[in-house]
Design a protein around this motif. Structure first.
Motif, PDB file in Angstrom:
ATOM      1  N   GLY A  85       0.758  -1.277   0.045  1.00 26.47           N
ATOM      2  CA  GLY A  85       0.054  -0.166  -0.029  1.00 26.47           C
ATOM      3  C   GLY A  85       0.747   1.252   0.091  1.00 26.47           C
ATOM      4  N   THR A  86       2.156   0.844  -0.180  1.00 27.45           N
ATOM      5  CA  THR A  86       2.983   2.248  -0.213  1.00 27.45           C
ATOM      6  C   THR A  86       3.580   2.387  -1.429  1.00 27.45           C
ATOM      7  N   ARG A  87       4.542   3.508  -1.805  1.00 25.45           N
ATOM      8  CA  ARG A  87       5.113   3.646  -2.873  1.00 25.45           C
ATOM      9  C   ARG A  87       6.061   2.479  -3.031  1.00 25.45           C
ATOM     10  N   LEU A  88       6.444   1.836  -2.261  1.00 27.01           N
ATOM     11  CA  LEU A  88       7.403   0.567  -2.520  1.00 27.01           C
ATOM     12  C   LEU A  88       6.902  -0.236  -3.248  1.00 27.01           C
ATOM     13  N   ALA A  89       5.374  -0.317  -3.228  1.00 20.57           N
ATOM     14  CA  ALA A  89       4.535  -1.477  -3.993  1.00 20.57           C
ATOM     15  C   ALA A  89       4.124  -0.651  -5.217  1.00 20.57           C
ATOM     16  N   ASP A  90       4.388   0.330  -5.716  1.00 22.51           N
ATOM     17  CA  ASP A  90       4.345   1.148  -6.887  1.00 22.51           C
ATOM     18  C   ASP A  90       5.085   1.099  -7.790  1.00 22.51           C
ATOM     19  N   ARG A  91       4.876   0.814  -8.938  1.00 21.35           N
ATOM     20  CA  ARG A  91       5.929   0.603 -10.204  1.00 21.35           C
ATOM     21  C   ARG A  91       6.634   1.887 -10.516  1.00 21.35           C
ATOM     22  N   ARG A  92       6.126   2.969 -10.206  1.00 18.18           N
ATOM     23  CA  ARG A  92       6.744   4.376 -10.373  1.00 18.18           C
ATOM     24  C   ARG A  92       7.871   4.394  -9.655  1.00 18.18           C
ATOM     25  N   LYS A  93       8.937   5.222 -10.151  1.00 18.96           N
ATOM     26  CA  LYS A  93      10.137   5.690  -9.390  1.00 18.96           C
ATOM     27  C   LYS A  93       9.951   6.397  -8.398  1.00 18.96           C
ATOM     28  N   ILE A  94      10.668   6.123  -7.210  1.00 19.98           N
ATOM     29  CA  ILE A  94      10.548   6.745  -5.944  1.00 19.98           C
ATOM     30  C   ILE A  94      11.320   8.259  -5.979  1.00 19.98           C
ATOM     31  N   SER A  95      10.624   9.303  -5.637  1.00 21.78           N
ATOM     32  CA  SER A  95      11.551  10.491  -5.421  1.00 21.78           C
ATOM     33  C   SER A  95      12.395  10.305  -4.350  1.00 21.78           C
ATOM     34  N   GLY A  96      13.730  10.536  -4.642  1.00 17.82           N
ATOM     35  CA  GLY A  96      14.879  10.330  -3.537  1.00 17.82           C
ATOM     36  C   GLY A  96      15.177   8.946  -3.408  1.00 17.82           C
ATOM     37  N   GLY A  97      14.794   7.824  -3.914  1.00 14.30           N
ATOM     38  CA  GLY A  97      15.004   6.550  -3.553  1.00 14.30           C
ATOM     39  C   GLY A  97      14.278   5.990  -2.624  1.00 14.30           C
ATOM     40  N   SER A  98      14.590   4.598  -2.505  1.00 16.10           N
ATOM     41  CA  SER A  98      13.844   4.003  -1.237  1.00 16.10           C
ATOM     42  C   SER A  98      14.439   4.351   0.042  1.00 16.10           C
ATOM     43  N   PRO A  99      15.819   4.480   0.407  1.00 19.03           N
ATOM     44  CA  PRO A  99      16.296   4.950   1.774  1.00 19.03           C
ATOM     45  C   PRO A  99      15.411   6.296   2.167  1.00 19.03           C
ATOM     46  N   THR A 100      15.114   7.350   1.261  1.00 22.09           N
ATOM     47  CA  THR A 100      14.440   8.429   1.439  1.00 22.09           C
ATOM     48  C   THR A 100      13.030   8.068   2.027  1.00 22.09           C
ATOM     49  N   LEU A 101      12.269   7.111   1.338  1.00 26.22           N
ATOM     50  CA  LEU A 101      11.002   6.944   1.608  1.00 26.22           C
ATOM     51  C   LEU A 101      10.852   6.156   2.853  1.00 26.22           C
ATOM     52  N   LEU A 102      11.905   5.164   3.109  1.00 27.13           N
ATOM     53  CA  LEU A 102      11.732   4.497   4.334  1.00 27.13           C
ATOM     54  C   LEU A 102      11.785   5.410   5.471  1.00 27.13           C
ATOM     55  N   ALA A 103      12.766   6.489   5.223  1.00 27.52           N
ATOM     56  CA  ALA A 103      12.968   7.256   6.535  1.00 27.52           C
ATOM     57  C   ALA A 103      11.804   8.150   6.758  1.00 27.52           C
ATOM     58  N   GLU A 104      10.990   8.477   5.527  1.00 27.79           N
ATOM     59  CA  GLU A 104       9.857   9.295   5.829  1.00 27.79           C
ATOM     60  C   GLU A 104       8.677   8.485   6.341  1.00 27.79           C
ATOM     61  N   MET A 105       8.787   7.144   6.484  1.00 40.42           N
ATOM     62  CA  MET A 105       7.697   6.093   6.685  1.00 40.42           C
ATOM     63  C   MET A 105       8.044   5.695   8.143  1.00 40.42           C
ATOM     64  N   GLY A 106       9.016   6.247   8.651  1.00 39.35           N
ATOM     65  CA  GLY A 106       9.542   6.043  10.079  1.00 39.35           C
ATOM     66  C   GLY A 106      10.682   4.931  10.354  1.00 39.35           C
ATOM     67  N   TYR A 107      11.169   4.419   9.306  1.00 40.30           N
ATOM     68  CA  TYR A 107      12.168   3.543   9.164  1.00 40.30           C
ATOM     69  C   TYR A 107      13.535   3.768   8.442  1.00 40.30           C
ATOM     70  N   PRO A 108      14.141   4.580   9.199  1.00 46.14           N
ATOM     71  CA  PRO A 108      15.412   5.264   8.772  1.00 46.14           C
ATOM     72  C   PRO A 108      16.581   4.101   8.641  1.00 46.14           C
ATOM     73  N   PRO A 109      17.079   3.956   7.529  1.00 38.77           N
ATOM     74  CA  PRO A 109      18.207   3.097   7.724  1.00 38.77           C
ATOM     75  C   PRO A 109      19.161   3.278   8.766  1.00 38.77           C
ATOM     76  N   ARG A 110      19.695   2.383   9.251  1.00 43.49           N
ATOM     77  CA  ARG A 110      20.656   2.536  10.327  1.00 43.49           C
ATOM     78  C   ARG A 110      22.244   1.905  10.142  1.00 43.49           C
ATOM     79  N   GLU A 111      21.974   0.737   9.499  1.00 47.18           N
ATOM     80  CA  GLU A 111      23.303   0.260   9.186  1.00 47.18           C
ATOM     81  C   GLU A 111      22.966  -1.114   8.116  1.00 47.18           C
ATOM     82  N   GLN A 112      23.774  -1.291   7.449  1.00 48.02           N
ATOM     83  CA  GLN A 112      23.884  -2.471   6.209  1.00 48.02           C
ATOM     84  C   GLN A 112      24.830  -3.569   6.405  1.00 48.02           C
ATOM     85  N   ALA A 113      24.646  -4.894   6.226  1.00 43.79           N
ATOM     86  CA  ALA A 113      25.378  -5.898   6.268  1.00 43.79           C
ATOM     87  C   ALA A 113      25.663  -6.446   4.871  1.00 43.79           C
TER      88      ALA A 113
END
Length: 253
Positions: A165-193
């Motif tokens: 139900g979010t833009r992650l599931a939408d075929r259109r490109k995400i403005s600012g990319g997924s890290p920006t959208l995730l942060a806006e949704m309350g899930y800021p990227p903190r680390e990666q492995a």
């Protein structure tokens, strides 16, 4: 104990040595390759074998022949890509970091969306996301381009409860990319492995990345975590091994 012997054809062994020298910068971009006779002497082999080795590297676009001049190393060295450059959300009003980082290197970055769908992910993705055998995830598959040339094939997976139900599931490109959208949704990227491997390309990868010959690819399996070690994105990223290197700069404590 019997010593291991390199059973590859001599031409393949010569090509491997030259390939390593080019990737390491020992043979500089634009420099002329030693003459066939010099390579024959160096490897104690025939002119035909040397020609086979050079032909392999031409097919891989590591070498180029110039009529009347000889054989030369390609003009551009393998590019170092730093994964950490793309992890943080973009600044307000700024494009996805793939695009801004490309511009910083005087390149033009863009993306081509291949597929967005709810899927049953590969086993290692499901494990990283903590899914059961029947679990599904949102897949976003794309090709990252630099100067209109395929630079990476990216399959990113997101938890259903987070992405549906979010833009992650939408075929259109995400403005600012997924890290920006995730942060806006309350899930800021903190680390990666990251797990990095080298292997031969699959048929799909060979097609989408428009690979010359049988070159190896870099496979990066990445898990991105938000607060409390929650996995919010799992990505399988494939890059042409003859064009790119992965750069990591890690602090020592």
């Amino acid at each position: 104990m019997t010593k291991h012997k390199d059973k590859r054809p001599i031409a393949d062994r010569i090509a491997a040595d030259i390939r390593a020298a080019i990737m390491a910068g020992e043979w500089e971009p634009g420099s002329q390759v030693p003459s066939n006779s010099d390579l024959q002497d160096q490897y104690d082999t025939s002119n035909m074998t040397v020609q086979r080795a050079l032909a392999t590297l031409k097919d891989e676009e590591l070498l180029e022949g110039r009529s009347g001049s000889g054989v030369f190393v390609r003009e551009h060295a393998a590019q170092i890509i730093s994964p950490a450059s793309y992890m943080a959300p973009s600044e307000p009003g700024e494009p996805y970091r793939w695009i801004s980082e490309a511009a910083r290197r005087d390149q033009r970055g863009s993306n081509k969306i291949l597929r967005v769908a709810e899927v049953k992910p590969p086993k290692r993705v499901a494990k990283a996301l903590g899914l059961d055998k029947q679990g599904t995830a949102i897949l976003r598959s794309r090709i990252g381009l630099l100067d209109d040339e395929p630079a990476e094939l990216v399959n990113s997976y997101y938890p259903i409860d987070l992405a549906r139900g979010t833009r992650l599931a939408d075929r259109r490109k995400i403005s600012g990319g997924s890290p920006t959208l995730l942060a806006e949704m309350g899930y800021p990227p903190r680390e990666q492995a990251d797990e990095v491997a080298a292997r031969k390309a699959t048929q799909e990868e060979h097609k989408h990345l428009e690979l010359p010959g049988d070159v190896a690819v870099l496979e990066i399996f990445r898990v991105v975590y938000s607060d409390n070690q929650r996995p919010i994105e799992v990505t399988e990223l494939i890059k042409p091994g003859h064009l790119y290197k992965m750069g990591y700069h890690l602090p020592l404590h």
